[in-house]
Write an enzyme that holds these catalytic residues in place. Structure first.
Site, PDB file in Angstrom:
ATOM      1  N   CYS A   1      38.548  39.998  41.102  1.00  0.00           N
ATOM      2  CA  CYS A   1      38.314  41.438  41.270  1.00  0.00           C
ATOM      3  C   CYS A   1      39.174  42.153  40.232  1.00  0.00           C
ATOM      4  CB  CYS A   1      38.661  41.921  42.676  1.00  0.00           C
ATOM      5  SG  CYS A   1      40.410  41.928  43.054  1.00  0.00           S
TER       6      CYS A   1
ATOM      7  N   ASN B   1      33.724  31.097  31.664  1.00  0.00           N
ATOM      8  CA  ASN B   1      33.796  30.022  32.655  1.00  0.00           C
ATOM      9  C   ASN B   1      32.536  29.155  32.655  1.00  0.00           C
ATOM     10  OD1 ASN B   1      36.394  30.450  33.602  1.00  0.00           O
ATOM     11  ND2 ASN B   1      35.746  32.023  35.031  1.00  0.00           N
TER      12      ASN B   1
END
Ligand code: NAG
Ligand code: NAG
Ligand code: NAG
Length: 530
Positions: free
Chosen positions: A377, A406
């Site tokens: 977040c 990622n």
């Protein structure tokens, strides 16, 4: 000439398929940040349908941008000519090619060179998520769930669920707080938070989802009587005589949720064990050093789960920041714990400070373990005074960059933190407020879909479970991208222009031809074709 070809292709495709079927456009609202939020209420919310199984040669492009595009659809046809790489000869060509941000990019898709298989994308069913969604009218509640999980939403297929309370609860709690020293957990029961805020919303999501939802469970803190410091937060460890009790606690949680028709795909060894070692962020936590956690996993949690009716529930190691890799796992491995975990759960909070090479090292050391991002977040840093920035494009950009990085380095999924927060970024009993892709405004019975919502959606909607990442060769330019071969035979290519200038991207695949796309400044795109 190129523009004419594109326009022509567009008309051809438009006559074959209607692009706007089922879509409802964003109702934009500007707060004082770089982009807009899309406003939803009980009677209206923007929707996006996906055009699947196109004919060979057709493509659809979905685009979102800082200037306000939200999943705008454009269709077209491949140029069937063999792509020929134009030779760079002028100084200007050389300059554009070599200076990042100016050069056009050409990407060649190799669908036969595959990497990791995707598990999914999702967010977290915290108490705060439930409280916020339930603060809206029934019809608006349904629109939040549909926005994330349904066919006309982001098609999320994962959810993370705290085992007991976390900081995004209204008060600190765990199960079986009383009686104390209750080794056999004789008083273990779910709480009103499970029955009101978590289970109903999870089941609602399961009802509308296009695929099964894989749930991840993680515990923040045990009841304080199991802990060395006798507190919910702060530096702590698990008292040795409760090692088996803490494993049984996880088993009982799985049993109680099963009674409510909610089954888990995986549990982790515990949320952020290193947070429970240091005297900052003293909300719900349990500290572990890896050698002790390995002993608990080998002697208690591992056998307890594997010898139970939940032997198929996967176990995830770490569930903490990237900077703990690979040393945390190396110590686990020395203690023979490797056979008891299936995957490695990673949080994003200090990704900026930790090179992605640690993920490559980890994958080399543990080739049999999958890697998945389980929490992210923005607005979490103490210096970020404004916790919720309504309409911030740069926050969407942080999501995009992290997901691209990622996925390009072995991650099999990416799970966001709270699915919905209020305009302060809570509730949170520790006042640890942060931002969320959905912010609720119960006073108007509205909710706001932030740029971050669309950022994760450009991946979640178009990269279904069991998609395989495929190799993308950069012929020119260096636009960030990632590509997948989907189980339905489709290809999804995501690319992002982070620059303040427009650029051009060509996508080439042998035996199909090429597509040239004009890409506006600060925009993200997902291209799909079969
Ligand atoms: C919901 O939003 C739509 C689109 O902005 C608007 O036309 C409608 O009046 C709103 N409904 C309510 C109940 O406020
Ligand atoms: C069992 O837990 C409940 C709260 O869930 C508590 O009110 C009650 O006192 C506990 N029972 C005992 C015997 O401690
Ligand atoms: C790990 O297993 C090996 C081989 O069985 C054994 O020699 C070693 O003592 C074990 N290590 C620990 C920490 O249990």
């Amino acid at each position: 000439m190129q523009k004419k070809i594109l326009l022509f292709s567009f008309i051809c495709l438009s006559s074959l398929i209607s692009l706007a079927v089922g879509d409802k456009s964003c109702v934009p609202r500007m707060y004082n940040h770089s982009s807009v939020v899309c406003v939803c209420n009980s009677t209206y919310c923007d929707e996006i349908s996906q055009l699947n199984a196109l004919n060979r040669g057709q493509y659809v492009l979905y685009s979102s941008s800082m200037l306000g595009m939200r999943f705008e659809k454009h269709g077209g046809l491949f140029n069937k000519k063999q792509y020929t790489h134009k030779k760079k000869n002028t100084f200007w060509d050389w300059f554009k090619f070599n200076i990042r941000g100016l050069g056009d990019s050409t990407l060649r898709i190799h669908r036969d060179k595959t990497f990791q298989t995707i598990e999914g994308f999702g967010g977290a069913f915290t108490d705060a998520t439930g409280i916020n969604i339930l603060s809206l009218s029934k019809q608006a509640q349904k629109r939040v769930i549909d926005s994330y999980f349904s066919k006309n939403g982001l098609e999320y297929n994962m959810g993370r669920v705290p085992i007991g309370g976390c900081d995004f609860s209204t008060h600190p709690y765990a199960y079986n707080m009383q009686p104390e020293h209750d080794v056999y957990l004789s008083n273990f029961s779910l709480t009103m938070e499970d029955f009101n805020y978590k289970i109903p919303l999870i089941r609602e999501a399961m009802n509308v989802a296009t695929n099964s939802i894989h749930l991840l469970g993680a515990a923040w803190s045990p009841p304080i009587w199991m802990k060395s410091n006798n507190r919910i937060g702060g530096p702590s460890s698990l008292i040795h005589k409760y090692y088996q009790t803490w494993a049984d606690y996880h088993l009982k949680f799985l049993q109680e949720y099963k009674k409510n028709d909610v089954n888990f795909w995986a549990i982790s060894t515990g949320n952020e064990p290193t947070t429970g070692l240091v005297p900052v962020n003293t909300f719900n936590s349990l500290g572990w050093i890896p050698s002790r956690q390995a002993k608990w996993l080998v002697n208690n949690l591992g056998p307890t789960i594997r010898n139970s009716e939940f032997s198929d529930v996967l176990i995830l190691a770490l569930d903490d920041q990237r900077f703990n890799l690979p040393w945390w796992l190396n110590i686990m491995a020395e203690s023979n714990a490797t056979k008891y975990f299936d995957g490695i759960a990673v949080h994003w909070y200090w990704d900026d400070l930790t090179p992605i090479s640690v993920i490559e090292n980890t994958k080399q050391l543990f080739p049999g373990k999958f890697i998945i991002s389980t929490e992210a977040c923005v607005g979490d840093k103490p210096w970020q005074k404004e916790k919720v920035e309504l309409g911030s494009w740069s926050r969407a950009e942080k999501y995009i960059k992290d997901i691209l990085e990622n996925l390009n380095h072995w991650h099999t999924g990416w799970v966001d933190w709270n699915l919905a927060l209020d305009k302060r970024g809570g509730p949170n009993w520790f006042d640890n407020f942060v931002d969320s892709p959905v912010i609720v405004m119960p006073e108007n019975d509205e909710f706001l879909k932030q740029p971050m919502f669309y950022a994760i959606g450009h991946f979640s909607k178009f990269i279904p479970r069991n998609s395989k990442r495929i190799f993308v060769e950069r012929i020119t330019g260096d636009i960030d991208n990632v590509a997948f071969l989907r189980p339905d035979g489709g290809i999804s290519v995501v690319f992002y222009n982070p620059f303040d200038s427009d650029t051009k991207v060509s996508i080439v695949e042998d035996h199909r031809g090429y597509i040239e796309i004009e890409v506006p400044a600060r925009s993200i795109h997902t291209l799909t074709y079969w």
